[in-house]
Enzyme design. Structure first.
Site, PDB file in Angstrom:
ATOM      1  N   HIS A 147       0.692  -1.217   0.189  1.00  0.00           N
ATOM      2  CA  HIS A 147      -0.056   0.040  -0.048  1.00  0.00           C
ATOM      3  C   HIS A 147       0.965   1.195  -0.066  1.00  0.00           C
ATOM      4  O   HIS A 147       0.393   2.022  -0.550  1.00  0.00           O
ATOM      5  CB  HIS A 147      -0.897   0.024   1.330  1.00  0.00           C
ATOM      6  CG  HIS A 147      -1.742  -1.237   1.331  1.00  0.00           C
ATOM      7  ND1 HIS A 147      -2.848  -1.529   0.377  1.00  0.00           N
ATOM      8  CD2 HIS A 147      -1.832  -2.238   2.343  1.00  0.00           C
ATOM      9  CE1 HIS A 147      -3.221  -2.857   0.765  1.00  0.00           C
ATOM     10  NE2 HIS A 147      -2.709  -3.089   1.948  1.00  0.00           N
ATOM     11  N   ASN A 427       6.824  17.939  17.579  1.00  0.00           N
ATOM     12  CA  ASN A 427       7.066  16.988  17.253  1.00  0.00           C
ATOM     13  C   ASN A 427       7.807  16.740  15.683  1.00  0.00           C
ATOM     14  O   ASN A 427       8.598  16.107  15.434  1.00  0.00           O
ATOM     15  CB  ASN A 427       6.168  15.849  17.444  1.00  0.00           C
ATOM     16  CG  ASN A 427       6.417  14.428  17.083  1.00  0.00           C
ATOM     17  OD1 ASN A 427       7.117  13.799  17.653  1.00  0.00           O
ATOM     18  ND2 ASN A 427       5.939  13.866  15.876  1.00  0.00           N
ATOM     19  N   ARG A 430      11.381  17.849  15.611  1.00  0.00           N
ATOM     20  CA  ARG A 430      12.157  16.741  16.312  1.00  0.00           C
ATOM     21  C   ARG A 430      12.339  15.422  15.201  1.00  0.00           C
ATOM     22  O   ARG A 430      13.386  14.876  15.365  1.00  0.00           O
ATOM     23  CB  ARG A 430      11.699  15.941  17.385  1.00  0.00           C
ATOM     24  CG  ARG A 430      11.829  17.198  18.644  1.00  0.00           C
ATOM     25  CD  ARG A 430      11.629  16.268  19.986  1.00  0.00           C
ATOM     26  NE  ARG A 430      10.230  15.757  19.995  1.00  0.00           N
ATOM     27  CZ  ARG A 430       9.123  16.426  20.599  1.00  0.00           C
ATOM     28  NH1 ARG A 430       9.283  17.322  21.232  1.00  0.00           N
ATOM     29  NH2 ARG A 430       8.069  15.819  20.582  1.00  0.00           N
ATOM     30  N   ASN A 433      14.065  16.148  10.483  1.00  0.00           N
ATOM     31  CA  ASN A 433      15.501  15.994  10.176  1.00  0.00           C
ATOM     32  C   ASN A 433      16.295  15.492  11.413  1.00  0.00           C
ATOM     33  O   ASN A 433      17.041  16.562  12.161  1.00  0.00           O
ATOM     34  CB  ASN A 433      16.005  17.509   9.400  1.00  0.00           C
ATOM     35  CG  ASN A 433      17.779  17.034   8.949  1.00  0.00           C
ATOM     36  OD1 ASN A 433      18.251  16.006   9.206  1.00  0.00           O
ATOM     37  ND2 ASN A 433      18.022  17.853   8.189  1.00  0.00           N
ATOM     38  N   HIS A 437      18.729  17.848  13.847  1.00  0.00           N
ATOM     39  CA  HIS A 437      18.081  17.955  15.200  1.00  0.00           C
ATOM     40  C   HIS A 437      18.915  17.412  16.331  1.00  0.00           C
ATOM     41  O   HIS A 437      19.054  18.189  17.395  1.00  0.00           O
ATOM     42  CB  HIS A 437      16.874  17.429  15.185  1.00  0.00           C
ATOM     43  CG  HIS A 437      16.124  17.079  16.776  1.00  0.00           C
ATOM     44  ND1 HIS A 437      16.552  16.047  17.558  1.00  0.00           N
ATOM     45  CD2 HIS A 437      15.298  18.035  17.625  1.00  0.00           C
ATOM     46  CE1 HIS A 437      15.954  16.353  18.651  1.00  0.00           C
ATOM     47  NE2 HIS A 437      15.355  17.432  18.693  1.00  0.00           N
ATOM     48  N   TYR A 445      21.266  23.164  22.843  1.00  0.00           N
ATOM     49  CA  TYR A 445      20.027  23.118  23.587  1.00  0.00           C
ATOM     50  C   TYR A 445      20.802  22.499  25.192  1.00  0.00           C
ATOM     51  O   TYR A 445      20.623  23.265  26.066  1.00  0.00           O
ATOM     52  CB  TYR A 445      18.909  22.432  23.349  1.00  0.00           C
ATOM     53  CG  TYR A 445      17.748  22.392  24.159  1.00  0.00           C
ATOM     54  CD1 TYR A 445      16.987  23.342  24.326  1.00  0.00           C
ATOM     55  CD2 TYR A 445      17.655  21.010  25.024  1.00  0.00           C
ATOM     56  CE1 TYR A 445      15.771  23.202  25.349  1.00  0.00           C
ATOM     57  CE2 TYR A 445      16.446  21.031  25.889  1.00  0.00           C
ATOM     58  CZ  TYR A 445      15.742  22.006  26.246  1.00  0.00           C
ATOM     59  OH  TYR A 445      14.786  21.968  27.182  1.00  0.00           O
ATOM     60  N   SER A 468      19.008  28.156  14.295  1.00  0.00           N
ATOM     61  CA  SER A 468      18.359  27.464  13.251  1.00  0.00           C
ATOM     62  C   SER A 468      17.810  28.462  11.977  1.00  0.00           C
ATOM     63  O   SER A 468      18.237  28.380  10.788  1.00  0.00           O
ATOM     64  CB  SER A 468      17.341  26.466  13.642  1.00  0.00           C
ATOM     65  OG  SER A 468      16.768  25.667  12.526  1.00  0.00           O
ATOM     66  N   HIS A 472      19.571  29.107   8.330  1.00  0.00           N
ATOM     67  CA  HIS A 472      18.510  28.704   7.146  1.00  0.00           C
ATOM     68  C   HIS A 472      18.635  30.042   6.518  1.00  0.00           C
ATOM     69  O   HIS A 472      18.750  29.870   5.038  1.00  0.00           O
ATOM     70  CB  HIS A 472      17.198  28.508   7.621  1.00  0.00           C
ATOM     71  CG  HIS A 472      17.098  26.924   7.969  1.00  0.00           C
ATOM     72  ND1 HIS A 472      17.654  26.461   9.333  1.00  0.00           N
ATOM     73  CD2 HIS A 472      16.488  25.921   7.166  1.00  0.00           C
ATOM     74  CE1 HIS A 472      17.315  25.140   9.175  1.00  0.00           C
ATOM     75  NE2 HIS A 472      16.763  24.580   8.024  1.00  0.00           N
TER      76      HIS A 472
END
Length: 565
Positions: A147, A427, A430, A433, A437, A445, A468, A472
């Protein structure tokens, strides 16, 4: 007295076993093997007057029983095969939703209590680092389900339609088949200079960070008189190399030589990747040397070998380890298939831009800024934006990283998770990527929390978003040749807002729909605004722009004269 013939008949009747009845099977066979039940009943009970069973009747019964047995066998095998396939499909689907538990003992011998206490000094006090385990990429597992693989086939069919539409339109307009890929040739221009620049970048990363760390580690093994001053000097040299050698020089080369977009993306993305790898190598090994200096439990500090550092520079991870879980063999057929899929995604993106983007933005860029035109532009850009998003994810995070992982026998293939099932943007960030991360989590962090002694978690999260967003926007600004902070604003404004509104407590299908809707709109905004600015920069160039004019978007005031159409 019974006759001799009657006795023989009873003995033969006992010798014939009674077959079990199958109501469904019997009803289906009765319609096929006999025209009616009355006739079959009369044949079953047909006995001659003298008590003998006719030979023809016995043969007919045996043939019927044989047909019933064959039908029953094929039907049971078909049902069994269906049940097994359904069970295996459900098992694969359930296994993909489970994150494998780390099993470090599979890849390394069990550690003693003393070794575990040493390992604690290799990590920040607030916890241990990433643990690598052997696991496959999620799409490789999902593509085993028919599927899911059908969805992949649908994207291939869409690519075929893009190719056919382009060929047909070109044949109608030109009267011939046009097989020129001028957009790709332009985007990857100056490729020899790109290769030379990359080689210089890679060799500098291979020798300079390793040499500086080696000298620093050796200074701690002896009685150096000015250890702190020497450490400060080497640390300053490393930071200068990161800022100038890897930061400024590649950017200067790209800007002065006017690299086209795709060639520019290669250099700038490699620049960012190598800077992150150099930081990880130093960040992971400095605590080991400091732990050795504290305990003095060996002849010298642990310094990784050059081969280990070289492997890390090519490995599809940004977290340094001396050893990674490895596969026993290289599947070269798998490598070739992934590289061909990358090439296919490249041509897919080419046809998306040729058929969906360029015709639209050439005409839109001729007009002044208008709200109605902007809204239509955003919604018309959602389809190409989503296709570019899927292509970028599949080509790089799945195919490209898996190809290199296979060539290096790198066994941990969790480069992404099931981000498409996310019900919150927290989520999604996280799982989209995992490679990037992990680097942001462990080195931005957690180190921020370590320095602040876990007192500023919101500030740590804000700092991660800022880093980030800046990186970017830096990549897009250098590669496109203009400053238009659309992505930065989306990251810092909507990204931060959605991160707190659509948090992990939001569950259910409705939140997944909201996440996808927001993602689609965001892709439409990015494609629309950056494409408009790209054409405005070419339609309305500034001969001697001031600093303020460089910061002001050109698409807000550019109007192409009609005589240049």
């Amino acid at each position: 007295m019974e006759s001799e013939d009657d006795a023989i008949l009873r003995l033969r009747s006992r010798a014939i076993p009674t077959m079990p009845t199958f109501p469904d099977l019997k009803s289906s066979l009765d319609g096929e093997l006999s025209p009616g039940k009355g006739q079959q009943s009369s044949e079953d009970n047909h006995i001659t007057s003298n008590g003998r069973i006719e030979v023809e009747h016995v043969i007919s019964k045996k043939l019927q029983l044989k047909k019933k047995a064959e039908y029953l066998k094929s039907d049971l095998m078909r049902q069994f095969d269906t049940q097994v396939n359904d069970f295996m499909d459900s098992l694969i689907e359930e296994s993909t939703s489970l994150e494998p538990a780390p099993v470090p003992a599979v890849f390394s011998p069990p550690m003693s209590d003393k070794e575990r206490s040493k390992l604690r000094h290799f990590r920040p006090p607030h916890g241990e680092g990433k643990l690598f385990v052997s696991r496959r990429s999620l799409l490789d597992e999902l593509f085993e389900v028919n599927h899911i693989r059908t969805i992949y086939h649908m994207f291939i069919a869409l690519l075929i339609l893009f190719i056919l539409s382009t060929l047909v339109v070109d044949f109608i307009d030109e009267g011939r088949l046009v097989l020129e890929f001028d957009l790709l040739v332009y985007a990857f221009g100056q490729f020899p200079l790109v290769v030379c620049t990359w080689i210089c970048m890679f060799l500098s990363v291979l020798f300079i960070p390793y040499t500086l760390f080696y000298l620093w580690a050796q200074s701690h093994s002896g009685s150096h008189s000015h250890l702190r001053l020497y450490s400060l000097l080497l640390g300053t040299l490393f930071l200068l190399y990161q800022a100038l050698g890897l930061g400024f020089l590649p950017t200067y080369t790209v800007v002065t030589n006017s690299f086209p977009p795709a060639s520019c993306f290669i250099i700038i993305l490699e620049q960012v990747r190598l800077m992150m790898k150099a930081h990880s190598f130093v960040r992971e090994n400095v605590p080991r040397v400091l732990a050795w200096c504290k305990e003095k439990n060996g002849p010298g500090p642990v310094v990784p070998q050059v081969s280990q550092y070289l492997y890390f520079l090519f490995a599809p991870t940004l977290i340094y380890r001396d050893k990674y879980p490895r596969n026993p063999v290289i599947r070269w057929g798998y490598v070739v298939s992934k590289l061909l899929q990358v090439l296919g995604c490249l041509f897919y993106a080419y046809y998306v831009f040729v058929r969906l983007c360029i015709p639209q933005f050439r005409s839109i860029s001729l007009q002044l800024f208008d709200l109605r035109a902007m809204v239509l532009c955003v919604f018309n850009s959602i389809l190409p934006g989503v296709l570019v998003l899927f292509l970028g994810f599949f080509a790089f995070l799945h195919c490209w990283l898996n190809a290199f992982a296979e060539m290096l026998r790198f066994a941990d293939r969790m480069f992404y998770k099931d981000w498409w099932n996310s019900t919150s943007f927290a989520n999604y960030y996280r799982t989209w990527n995992v490679v990037v991360h992990d680097w942001l989590y462990y080195y931005v962090y957690r180190d921020f929390l370590w320095i602040s002694q876990k007192r500023c978690r919101p500030a740590a999260m804000l700092f991660v978003f800022t880093v980030s967003a800046v990186v970017h926007e830096y990549i897009l600004a250098i590669c496109f040749g203009f400053f238009y902070p659309v992505l930065f604003c989306l990251f810092m404004c909507f990204g931060m807002m959605f991160n707190f509104i659509l948090h992990d407590k939001r569950k259910g299908p409705i939140w997944n729909i909201i996440m996808w809707t927001s993602l689609f709109l965001g892709q439409g905004v990015i494609i629309c605004l950056y494409s408009q600015e790209w054409y405005a920069q070419r339609y309305c160039p500034l001969k001697e722009p001031s600093f303020f004019e460089l910061l002001k978007p050109r698409s807000w005031s550019c109007e192409r004269p009609d005589d240049r159409l």
